[in-house]
Motif scaffolding. Structure first.
Motif, PDB file in Angstrom:
ATOM      1  N   TYR A  23       0.780  -1.230   0.000  1.00  0.00           N
ATOM      2  CA  TYR A  23       0.000   0.000   0.000  1.00  0.00           C
ATOM      3  C   TYR A  23       0.815   1.284   0.000  1.00  0.00           C
ATOM      4  N   GLY A  24       2.124   1.198   0.111  1.00  0.00           N
ATOM      5  CA  GLY A  24       2.937   2.400   0.207  1.00  0.00           C
ATOM      6  C   GLY A  24       2.901   2.970   1.605  1.00  0.00           C
ATOM      7  N   ILE A  25       3.591   4.065   1.785  1.00  0.00           N
ATOM      8  CA  ILE A  25       3.661   4.689   3.111  1.00  0.00           C
ATOM      9  C   ILE A  25       2.325   5.344   3.451  1.00  0.00           C
ATOM     10  N   ALA A  26       1.809   6.133   2.524  1.00  0.00           N
ATOM     11  CA  ALA A  26       0.561   6.851   2.794  1.00  0.00           C
ATOM     12  C   ALA A  26      -0.615   5.891   2.950  1.00  0.00           C
ATOM     13  N   GLY A  27      -0.649   4.834   2.172  1.00  0.00           N
ATOM     14  CA  GLY A  27      -1.779   3.912   2.212  1.00  0.00           C
ATOM     15  C   GLY A  27      -1.713   2.858   3.299  1.00  0.00           C
ATOM     16  N   ALA A  28      -0.536   2.663   3.872  1.00  0.00           N
ATOM     17  CA  ALA A  28      -0.386   1.650   4.928  1.00  0.00           C
ATOM     18  C   ALA A  28      -1.176   2.069   6.165  1.00  0.00           C
ATOM     19  N   ALA A  53       8.801   6.224  10.858  1.00  0.00           N
ATOM     20  CA  ALA A  53       9.979   5.573  11.450  1.00  0.00           C
ATOM     21  C   ALA A  53       9.886   4.051  11.298  1.00  0.00           C
ATOM     22  N   LEU A  54       8.682   3.514  11.354  1.00  0.00           N
ATOM     23  CA  LEU A  54       8.501   2.075  11.115  1.00  0.00           C
ATOM     24  C   LEU A  54       8.840   1.746   9.665  1.00  0.00           C
ATOM     25  N   PHE A  55       8.433   2.606   8.737  1.00  0.00           N
ATOM     26  CA  PHE A  55       8.821   2.394   7.341  1.00  0.00           C
ATOM     27  C   PHE A  55      10.342   2.395   7.214  1.00  0.00           C
ATOM     28  N   ASP A  56      10.996   3.367   7.841  1.00  0.00           N
ATOM     29  CA  ASP A  56      12.460   3.426   7.782  1.00  0.00           C
ATOM     30  C   ASP A  56      13.082   2.146   8.326  1.00  0.00           C
ATOM     31  N   ALA A  57      12.523   1.623   9.411  1.00  0.00           N
ATOM     32  CA  ALA A  57      13.040   0.376   9.988  1.00  0.00           C
ATOM     33  C   ALA A  57      12.834  -0.785   9.020  1.00  0.00           C
ATOM     34  N   ALA A  58      11.676  -0.849   8.383  1.00  0.00           N
ATOM     35  CA  ALA A  58      11.406  -1.918   7.418  1.00  0.00           C
ATOM     36  C   ALA A  58      12.301  -1.777   6.195  1.00  0.00           C
ATOM     37  N   TRP A  93       8.688  -8.360  -3.321  1.00  0.00           N
ATOM     38  CA  TRP A  93       8.260  -7.273  -2.434  1.00  0.00           C
ATOM     39  C   TRP A  93       9.341  -6.207  -2.309  1.00  0.00           C
ATOM     40  N   VAL A  94      10.607  -6.561  -2.516  1.00  0.00           N
ATOM     41  CA  VAL A  94      11.690  -5.572  -2.451  1.00  0.00           C
ATOM     42  C   VAL A  94      11.473  -4.515  -3.525  1.00  0.00           C
ATOM     43  N   ARG A  95      11.157  -4.949  -4.726  1.00  0.00           N
ATOM     44  CA  ARG A  95      10.914  -3.994  -5.824  1.00  0.00           C
ATOM     45  C   ARG A  95       9.747  -3.083  -5.494  1.00  0.00           C
ATOM     46  N   ARG A  96       8.691  -3.650  -4.914  1.00  0.00           N
ATOM     47  CA  ARG A  96       7.526  -2.825  -4.570  1.00  0.00           C
ATOM     48  C   ARG A  96       7.865  -1.824  -3.471  1.00  0.00           C
ATOM     49  N   LEU A  97       8.606  -2.263  -2.477  1.00  0.00           N
ATOM     50  CA  LEU A  97       8.990  -1.366  -1.385  1.00  0.00           C
ATOM     51  C   LEU A  97       9.855  -0.220  -1.919  1.00  0.00           C
ATOM     52  N   VAL A  98      10.787  -0.537  -2.785  1.00  0.00           N
ATOM     53  CA  VAL A  98      11.651   0.490  -3.377  1.00  0.00           C
ATOM     54  C   VAL A  98      10.820   1.445  -4.228  1.00  0.00           C
ATOM     55  N   THR A  99       9.877   0.912  -4.982  1.00  0.00           N
ATOM     56  CA  THR A  99       9.036   1.768  -5.820  1.00  0.00           C
ATOM     57  C   THR A  99       8.238   2.747  -4.970  1.00  0.00           C
ATOM     58  N   TRP A 100       7.639   2.257  -3.888  1.00  0.00           N
ATOM     59  CA  TRP A 100       6.898   3.157  -2.996  1.00  0.00           C
ATOM     60  C   TRP A 100       7.827   4.197  -2.382  1.00  0.00           C
ATOM     61  N   TYR A 101       9.006   3.769  -2.001  1.00  0.00           N
ATOM     62  CA  TYR A 101       9.987   4.710  -1.434  1.00  0.00           C
ATOM     63  C   TYR A 101      10.271   5.819  -2.440  1.00  0.00           C
TER      64      TYR A 101
END
Length: 188
Positions: A23-28, A53-58, A93-101
């Motif tokens: 969901y990205g950062i905003a949608g999570a 900060a949780l996103f940064d940790a993840a 999921w790594v690609r998706r996380l990077v894309t949202w970032y």
């Protein structure tokens, strides 16, 4: 008690990684993260302080996992690119996380993720040393070489479906070989 705290943090990071990738950062939603981690929202704020900060940790956890999974070999960058490709295929999921970032944090307003800066700095240093040793051409700076290698390894992950339709059927082994061969030619 310390072990329980670490186990709770681990569950929260794992659940957050799934949530942010989807969901990205905003949608999570922290309530979904807490439920998936079999925890509660208060624990998220206790351990991490905020959703950002949780996103940064993840994200840091993902970066460390990638470094552990695919250590750089500056003397064999084509195979390093192939192993990066393999890692992205195993862990989509790594690609998706990077894309949202990139979509939500590309402006740097939230600051840099230190684990990623450290990882990239170490890789650039290894490439620079290989260049000084004469194992790599220095037509590009070490940082430019790293960027090119990483982005070539992501070629298929960021390819538009319209390009893939024109390309036609191509199997995983061929995709990987193209990545390896492209980096080999790129670095001479």
């Amino acid at each position: 008690m310390e072990r329980d705290a670490e186990a709770t943090k681990r569950r929260l990071i794992d659940a957050a990684t799934k949530e942010f990738a989807a969901y990205g950062i905003a949608g999570a939603r922290v309530d979904r993260i807490a439920a998936d981690a079999k925890s509660n929202k208060a624990q998220i704020y206790h351990y991490f302080g905020s959703k950002d900060a949780l996103f940064d940790a993840a994200f840091s956890d993902m970066a460390r996992g990638t470094v552990d999974d695919v250590p750089i070999d500056a003397h064999d960058l084509p195979e390093y690119a192939g192993r990066l490709y393999d890692s992205y295929e195993r862990r989509p999921w790594v690609r998706r996380l990077v894309t949202w970032y990139l979509l939500e944090r590309a402006d740097g307003s939230q600051g840099l993720v230190e684990a990623v800066v450290e990882s990239n700095s170490a890789k650039v240093a290894a490439i620079a040393q290989a260049q000084r040793d004469g194992a790599l051409d220095d037509a590009f700076s070490a940082a430019e070489v790293l960027g090119l290698v990483v982005h070539v390894s992501l070629l298929w992950a960021v390819s538009l479906p319209e390009y893939l339709a024109v390309l036609g059927p191509i199997d995983d082994a061929r995709r990987r070989q193209i990545v390896v061969d492209a980096v080999r030619r790129l670095i001479g």
